[in-house]
Design a protein around this motif. Structure first.
Motif, PDB file in Angstrom:
ATOM      1  N   ILE A   1       0.824  -1.211   0.000  1.00  0.00           N
ATOM      2  CA  ILE A   1       0.000   0.000   0.000  1.00  0.00           C
ATOM      3  C   ILE A   1       0.856   1.258   0.000  1.00  0.00           C
ATOM      4  CG2 ILE A   1      -1.722   1.331   1.275  1.00  0.00           C
ATOM      5  CD1 ILE A   1      -2.826  -1.332   2.327  1.00  0.00           C
ATOM      6  N   ARG A   2       1.921   1.294   0.834  1.00  0.00           N
ATOM      7  CA  ARG A   2       2.739   2.508   0.907  1.00  0.00           C
ATOM      8  C   ARG A   2       3.455   2.761  -0.415  1.00  0.00           C
ATOM      9  NH1 ARG A   2       7.525   2.051   5.244  1.00  0.00           N
ATOM     10  NH2 ARG A   2       7.936   4.132   4.410  1.00  0.00           N
ATOM     11  N   PHE A   3       3.951   1.696  -1.067  1.00  0.00           N
ATOM     12  CA  PHE A   3       4.639   1.876  -2.344  1.00  0.00           C
ATOM     13  C   PHE A   3       3.653   2.183  -3.471  1.00  0.00           C
ATOM     14  CE2 PHE A   3       8.168  -0.868  -0.483  1.00  0.00           C
ATOM     15  CZ  PHE A   3       8.999   0.213  -0.282  1.00  0.00           C
TER      16      PHE A   3
ATOM     17  N   PHE B   1      12.899  -2.549  -1.669  1.00  0.00           N
ATOM     18  CA  PHE B   1      11.927  -3.560  -1.277  1.00  0.00           C
ATOM     19  C   PHE B   1      12.518  -4.530  -0.256  1.00  0.00           C
ATOM     20  CE2 PHE B   1      10.601  -7.991  -1.962  1.00  0.00           C
ATOM     21  CZ  PHE B   1       9.309  -7.916  -1.465  1.00  0.00           C
ATOM     22  N   ILE B   2      13.718  -5.028  -0.535  1.00  0.00           N
ATOM     23  CA  ILE B   2      14.366  -5.988   0.372  1.00  0.00           C
ATOM     24  C   ILE B   2      14.579  -5.372   1.754  1.00  0.00           C
ATOM     25  CG2 ILE B   2      16.502  -7.261   0.825  1.00  0.00           C
ATOM     26  CD1 ILE B   2      16.769  -7.626  -2.228  1.00  0.00           C
ATOM     27  N   ALA B   3      15.090  -4.145   1.770  1.00  0.00           N
ATOM     28  CA  ALA B   3      15.385  -3.471   3.040  1.00  0.00           C
ATOM     29  C   ALA B   3      14.115  -3.262   3.859  1.00  0.00           C
ATOM     30  CB  ALA B   3      16.068  -2.135   2.772  1.00  0.00           C
ATOM     31  N   PHE B   4      13.064  -2.762   3.222  1.00  0.00           N
ATOM     32  CA  PHE B   4      11.824  -2.477   3.944  1.00  0.00           C
ATOM     33  C   PHE B   4      11.105  -3.752   4.370  1.00  0.00           C
ATOM     34  CE2 PHE B   4      11.712   2.058   2.689  1.00  0.00           C
ATOM     35  CZ  PHE B   4      11.322   2.578   3.916  1.00  0.00           C
TER      36      PHE B   4
ATOM     37  N   GLN C   1      11.761   3.450  -8.880  1.00  0.00           N
ATOM     38  CA  GLN C   1      12.049   2.554  -7.755  1.00  0.00           C
ATOM     39  C   GLN C   1      10.798   2.255  -6.932  1.00  0.00           C
ATOM     40  OE1 GLN C   1      14.396   4.011  -4.341  1.00  0.00           O
ATOM     41  NE2 GLN C   1      14.425   6.024  -5.320  1.00  0.00           N
ATOM     42  N   PHE C   2       9.889   3.234  -6.804  1.00  0.00           N
ATOM     43  CA  PHE C   2       8.647   2.981  -6.072  1.00  0.00           C
ATOM     44  C   PHE C   2       7.747   2.030  -6.855  1.00  0.00           C
ATOM     45  CE2 PHE C   2       8.890   7.280  -3.686  1.00  0.00           C
ATOM     46  CZ  PHE C   2       9.746   6.706  -2.758  1.00  0.00           C
ATOM     47  N   SER C   3       7.729   2.188  -8.163  1.00  0.00           N
ATOM     48  CA  SER C   3       6.920   1.301  -9.004  1.00  0.00           C
ATOM     49  C   SER C   3       7.420  -0.137  -8.906  1.00  0.00           C
ATOM     50  CB  SER C   3       6.961   1.774 -10.462  1.00  0.00           C
ATOM     51  OG  SER C   3       6.457   3.093 -10.583  1.00  0.00           O
ATOM     52  N   VAL C   4       8.734  -0.305  -8.943  1.00  0.00           N
ATOM     53  CA  VAL C   4       9.347  -1.645  -8.831  1.00  0.00           C
ATOM     54  C   VAL C   4       9.072  -2.238  -7.457  1.00  0.00           C
ATOM     55  CG1 VAL C   4      11.541  -2.902  -8.747  1.00  0.00           C
ATOM     56  CG2 VAL C   4      11.149  -1.184 -10.529  1.00  0.00           C
ATOM     57  N   ALA C   5       9.253  -1.428  -6.405  1.00  0.00           N
ATOM     58  CA  ALA C   5       9.016  -1.903  -5.038  1.00  0.00           C
ATOM     59  C   ALA C   5       7.551  -2.308  -4.852  1.00  0.00           C
ATOM     60  CB  ALA C   5       9.392  -0.816  -4.027  1.00  0.00           C
ATOM     61  N   PHE C   6       6.631  -1.560  -5.460  1.00  0.00           N
ATOM     62  CA  PHE C   6       5.203  -1.907  -5.377  1.00  0.00           C
ATOM     63  C   PHE C   6       4.936  -3.234  -6.072  1.00  0.00           C
ATOM     64  CE2 PHE C   6       1.318  -1.817  -8.077  1.00  0.00           C
ATOM     65  CZ  PHE C   6       0.416  -2.174  -7.077  1.00  0.00           C
ATOM     66  N   ILE C   7       5.465  -3.406  -7.278  1.00  0.00           N
ATOM     67  CA  ILE C   7       5.241  -4.647  -8.036  1.00  0.00           C
ATOM     68  C   ILE C   7       5.768  -5.858  -7.263  1.00  0.00           C
ATOM     69  CG2 ILE C   7       5.877  -5.918 -10.128  1.00  0.00           C
ATOM     70  CD1 ILE C   7       5.911  -3.173 -11.576  1.00  0.00           C
ATOM     71  N   LEU C   8       6.984  -5.750  -6.719  1.00  0.00           N
ATOM     72  CA  LEU C   8       7.576  -6.843  -5.943  1.00  0.00           C
ATOM     73  C   LEU C   8       6.740  -7.150  -4.700  1.00  0.00           C
ATOM     74  CD1 LEU C   8      11.382  -5.924  -6.147  1.00  0.00           C
ATOM     75  CD2 LEU C   8      10.198  -7.764  -7.353  1.00  0.00           C
TER      76      LEU C   8
END
Length: 303
Positions: free
Chosen positions: A33-35, A70-73, A174-181
């Motif tokens: 949701i945040r991403f 994504f990994i870190a969060f 990077q936010f788009s990628v993190a959301f997809i993952l």
């Protein structure tokens, strides 16, 4: 100043995450949701700028940043389920002493002695903060430490890429990628169904708008002008703000072990940068005094 504001926003982010978790969200739902909020806001508001400056190299760079983000969060958020907000904040801040070692391993950049000393002090602080009486480590603290390594890589590569590519493009990608993952993992773990209270939505919306969209956008812009090491130093103060807000809002118990561990980590963070500056300034002053003394002696001899 932008990085200081980012640190304050991120410090309050630990509280937002805790509210979202207590309200019923799972860690991966929080990240999705945040991403999603951050990717949606940036891509809509700055669509023309992103379209203008995007290219293949910036896309690749944004994807790399998104993966590390994504990994870190993911590790940090899951870690917060099993540990306290203050411990989570300070262990995450240990990324500051990891960043210089990444530079050494990848680009063979020299590691100064103060950086090495501060790393040892930080490890001792993490040990005091995290290790139990039988020297075992809490699962949440261990996951948070792994997340800290992920954040160190993210900070390092943000500095590398922000100098070459448009910050808006990097942040949006990077936010788009993190959301997809995050969404892929959410589907795989069958956590698509959401049933939470109002307080949970309040926490995750705050994370999406402030901690993610505004915070990371500020970070990316500011890192065009600030080195990765100094960035890590300034951003590490989020741990201080996170602990203060945690104690005030959640009435978290302040123990001697917590104070000693946090002080050691925070000292290591400060020493890794400011000690070098202090010594350099001191040497410059002494050198100036010596030169002045020599010139004065020469003038006396000439007289």
């Amino acid at each position: 100043m932008g990085l200081v504001i980012t640190a304050i926003i991120w410090g309050t982010g630990f509280i937002g995450t805790q509210l979202a978790l207590d309200g019923g969200f799972t860690p991966i739902q929080i990240l999705t949701i945040r991403f999603f909020i951050a990717a949606l806001l940036l891509n809509i508001i700055f669509f023309k700028q992103v379209k203008k400056y995007i290219d293949n190299k910036s896309i690749i760079s944004g994807v790399i940043l998104g993966i590390f983000l994504f990994i870190a969060f993911e590790l940090q958020t899951v870690g917060l389920v099993y540990t306290t907000p203050s411990k989570n904040a300070f262990i995450t801040a240990a990324n500051v002493v990891i960043v210089p070692f990444i530079g050494y391993l990848i680009y063979r950049r020299k590691i100064d002695k103060w950086g090495l000393i501060s790393s040892i002090v930080a490890i001792i602080g993490i040990g005091i903060l995290s290790l139990e009486k039988d020297f075992s480590i809490n699962l949440g603290d261990f996951l948070t430490l792994l997340g800290s390594i992920g954040f160190a890589f993210h900070i390092f590569y943000t500095s590398e890429f922000a100098k070459k590519y448009n910050p808006l493009v990097l942040t949006a990608i990077q936010f788009s990628v993190a959301f997809i993952l995050s969404f892929i993992v959410q589907v795989i773990t069958k956590e698509v169904s959401i049933s939470v209270g109002p307080i949970a939505y309040l926490g995750v919306i705050y994370l999406g708008i402030f901690s993610t969209t505004i915070g990371f956008f500020l970070q990316t812009i500011c890192q065009k002008r600030v080195s990765e090491t100094k960035t890590a130093i300034i951003l590490s103060t989020e741990s201080l703000f996170g602990t203060i807000f945690s104690v005030i809002i959640f009435n978290e118990l302040v123990t001697v072990k917590l104070v000693i561990g946090c002080l050691l980590i925070f000292s290591a963070i400060i020493v890794s940068e400011t000690k070098l500056s202090f010594l350099k300034n001191k040497k410059d002053v002494e050198r100036t005094k010596n030169i002045s003394a020599i010139k004065e002696d020469e003038n006396i001899n000439l007289s």
